[in-house]
Design a protein around this motif. Structure first.
Motif, mmCIF file in Angstrom:
data_model
loop_
_atom_site.group_PDB
_atom_site.id
_atom_site.type_symbol
_atom_site.label_atom_id
_atom_site.label_comp_id
_atom_site.label_asym_id
_atom_site.label_seq_id
_atom_site.Cartn_x
_atom_site.Cartn_y
_atom_site.Cartn_z
ATOM 1 N N UNK A 64 35.314 43.611 25.118
ATOM 2 C CA UNK A 64 34.374 43.164 23.929
ATOM 3 C C UNK A 64 33.126 43.941 23.846
ATOM 4 N N UNK A 65 32.664 44.574 24.786
ATOM 5 C CA UNK A 65 31.811 45.333 24.952
ATOM 6 C C UNK A 65 32.100 46.640 23.961
ATOM 7 N N UNK A 66 33.183 47.264 23.950
ATOM 8 C CA UNK A 66 33.636 48.268 23.304
ATOM 9 C C UNK A 66 33.762 47.970 21.697
ATOM 10 N N UNK A 67 33.895 46.795 21.591
ATOM 11 C CA UNK A 67 33.982 46.293 20.030
ATOM 12 C C UNK A 67 32.880 45.796 19.813
ATOM 13 N N UNK A 68 31.969 45.611 20.273
ATOM 14 C CA UNK A 68 30.265 45.218 19.853
ATOM 15 C C UNK A 68 30.447 43.610 19.776
ATOM 16 N N UNK A 69 31.243 42.840 20.481
ATOM 17 C CA UNK A 69 30.966 41.423 20.231
ATOM 18 C C UNK A 69 31.016 40.558 21.420
ATOM 19 N N UNK A 70 29.777 41.006 22.236
ATOM 20 C CA UNK A 70 29.638 40.423 23.410
ATOM 21 C C UNK A 70 28.900 38.925 23.095
ATOM 22 N N UNK A 71 29.053 37.779 24.150
ATOM 23 C CA UNK A 71 28.445 36.822 24.007
ATOM 24 C C UNK A 71 26.908 36.628 24.421
ATOM 25 N N UNK A 72 26.266 35.561 23.726
ATOM 26 C CA UNK A 72 24.678 35.584 24.134
ATOM 27 C C UNK A 72 24.565 35.311 25.607
ATOM 28 N N UNK A 73 23.599 35.470 26.131
ATOM 29 C CA UNK A 73 23.081 35.238 27.476
ATOM 30 C C UNK A 73 23.587 36.047 28.244
ATOM 31 N N UNK A 74 24.280 37.312 27.899
ATOM 32 C CA UNK A 74 24.703 38.371 28.847
ATOM 33 C C UNK A 74 23.749 39.189 29.272
ATOM 34 N N UNK A 75 23.302 39.597 30.525
ATOM 35 C CA UNK A 75 22.457 40.535 30.743
ATOM 36 C C UNK A 75 23.174 41.845 31.292
ATOM 37 N N UNK A 76 22.309 42.757 31.289
ATOM 38 C CA UNK A 76 22.986 44.240 31.702
ATOM 39 C C UNK A 76 23.609 44.318 33.016
ATOM 40 N N UNK A 77 22.872 43.571 33.841
ATOM 41 C CA UNK A 77 23.467 43.561 35.274
ATOM 42 C C UNK A 77 24.845 42.714 35.185
ATOM 43 N N UNK A 78 25.014 41.845 34.494
ATOM 44 C CA UNK A 78 26.325 41.082 34.201
ATOM 45 C C UNK A 78 27.325 42.008 33.655
ATOM 46 N N UNK A 79 26.836 42.895 32.758
ATOM 47 C CA UNK A 79 27.866 43.879 32.382
ATOM 48 C C UNK A 79 28.331 44.783 33.103
ATOM 49 N N UNK A 80 27.397 45.212 33.970
ATOM 50 C CA UNK A 80 28.039 46.403 35.153
ATOM 51 C C UNK A 80 28.809 45.486 36.222
ATOM 52 N N UNK A 81 28.494 44.193 36.569
ATOM 53 C CA UNK A 81 29.043 43.546 37.389
ATOM 54 C C UNK A 81 30.678 43.206 36.885
ATOM 55 N N UNK A 82 30.684 43.062 35.730
ATOM 56 C CA UNK A 82 32.034 42.968 34.974
ATOM 57 C C UNK A 82 32.681 44.274 34.925
ATOM 58 N N UNK A 83 32.019 45.421 34.832
ATOM 59 C CA UNK A 83 32.605 46.603 34.537
ATOM 60 C C UNK A 83 33.243 46.980 36.089
ATOM 61 N N UNK A 84 32.516 46.752 37.106
ATOM 62 C CA UNK A 84 33.015 46.955 38.599
ATOM 63 C C UNK A 84 34.211 45.941 38.990
ATOM 64 N N UNK A 85 34.139 44.782 38.537
ATOM 65 C CA UNK A 85 35.211 43.798 38.812
ATOM 66 C C UNK A 85 36.276 44.378 38.140
ATOM 67 N N UNK A 86 36.439 44.791 36.897
ATOM 68 C CA UNK A 86 37.496 45.339 36.210
ATOM 69 C C UNK A 86 38.026 46.614 36.802
ATOM 70 N N UNK A 87 37.339 47.462 37.128
ATOM 71 C CA UNK A 87 37.589 48.732 37.926
ATOM 72 C C UNK A 87 38.030 48.382 39.188
ATOM 73 N N UNK A 88 37.679 47.330 40.104
ATOM 74 C CA UNK A 88 38.319 47.237 41.316
ATOM 75 C C UNK A 88 39.913 46.531 41.073
ATOM 76 N N UNK A 89 40.243 46.144 39.868
ATOM 77 C CA UNK A 89 41.523 45.710 39.828
ATOM 78 C C UNK A 89 42.604 46.271 38.740
ATOM 79 N N UNK A 90 41.993 46.884 37.888
ATOM 80 C CA UNK A 90 42.932 47.442 36.872
ATOM 81 C C UNK A 90 42.927 48.990 37.053
#
Length: 333
Positions: A64-90
């Motif tokens: 959703x970040x790549x499409x520019x449709x992130x939900x409200x309340x998301x911090x930059x730290x949350x975004x990086x946490x999601x990226x590394x969770x994604x990278x760890x498994x996909x």
């Protein structure tokens, strides 16, 4: 909002995170320190405890970040946490969720157990065969899971590489064991390392032999795919072999020095069954640092000079008007 909470497609963007590039690691990858920080996060064993739902939601945030449709309340730290969770498994190329024990976050717990036991039970032939077989089975899973590119590997090729690496590891270990019987006991403790190093030189090239015959994807600096390169595949595999052997050095060289001394002490003489747990713990401590630090030896998106590419790819670059001196490829892990 943090990864793990329900996401809605109707939520507006709460902040502009267009400056955050999730296609690249958080830290600069042109320095060793930056790569080390990246891999300490990627190889974090705590990632194994994440549920499938948490991983899928992390993937959704990244997409959703790549499409520019992130939900409200998301911090930059949350975004990086999601990226590394994604990278760890996909997988970075296939985008498929990787097999659990093949993920880099499983390297420390799996290797500390297998390596510790290999180095504890190294004296008898049945024990050598058993633990070298287990180790190569695990390595085969890791090498397949973390292969570079998106080309499938045939079952025939998988079995051939697995059998060759297992035979090489067992043969090396048994041969060296027979040679060091009359040497000091400390020398014998290093036999498992020699077997593992030899097996890595066999297993990785064979498991990824389709890359050597078909090449791996190479791209421009902007990510435009040019084609497949065998030269890039060769460089990628050499880098991975070097990193894997380096990864094994601390855990298979330092613990034997301690165990050789402690095995003569009162504690292990009184409680010989504690030898394996103690050795596993020592290996684990070494691997916590050795795994990310050796993964960081070479950039994940490695480069190769255009002049070293195949002639057809050099012509393709000229046809597209690309004047770059280097192209890039995922080296695998």
């Amino acid at each position: 909002m943090t990864p793990g909470k329900e996401l809605s497609d109707n939520n507006p963007i709460s902040q502009d995170f267009s400056h955050v590039n999730l296609h690249q690691p958080k830290w600069p990858q042109d320095t060793y320190v930056g790569r080390a920080k990246h891999f300490f996060t990627v190889t974090n064993p705590m990632n194994l405890l994440l549920s499938g739902q948490a991983l899928d939601e992390a993937k959704e945030i990244v997409l959703r970040h790549s499409k520019g449709s992130l939900p409200p309340g998301l911090t930059e730290d949350d975004l990086w946490k999601a990226k590394y969770r994604y990278d760890s498994a996909f997988h970075p190329d296939t985008k498929e969720k990787m097999f659990l024990i093949g993920r880099m976050s499983a390297q420390v717990p799996m290797n500390m157990t297998i390596t510790g036991c290999m180095m504890t039970f190294y004296r008898t032939t049945p024990a050598v065969i058993c633990w070298q077989w287990i180790n190569q089975s695990f390595n085969a899973v890791v090498n397949y899971t973390n292969r570079s590119g998106d080309a499938p590997i045939s079952n025939k090729r998988l079995m051939a590489s697995y059998m060759a690496a297992t035979t090489g590891a067992v043969g090396t270990a048994l041969s060296l064991n027979s040679l060091v019987k009359k040497l000091p006991s400390l020398i014998g403790r290093f036999v498992p390392f020699c077997a593992v190093a030899a097996a890595n030189c066999i297993n990785i090239p064979m498991m990824r032999s389709n890359e050597l015959t078909d090449g791996i994807p190479v791209t421009t600096e902007t990510g435009e795919r040019i084609g497949n390169s065998k030269a890039a595949a060769n460089k990628a595999i050499v880098q991975v072999v070097f990193s894997r052997i380096g990864m094994a050095v601390p855990g298979m060289v330092i613990p034997p020095l301690f165990m050789n001394k402690w095995s003569k002490g009162p504690f292990l003489k009184k409680y010989p069954m504690m030898a394996a747990p103690v050795q596993v713990a020592l290996v684990g401590i070494c691997l916590v640092f050795a795994t990310p630090l050796c993964c960081a030896l070479f950039p994940q998106q490695s480069s190769i000079a255009v002049t070293n590419l195949e002639e057809n790819l050099q012509k393709e670059l000229k046809r597209r008007g690309v004047a770059s001196e280097y192209v890039y490829f995922n080296k695998g892990l």
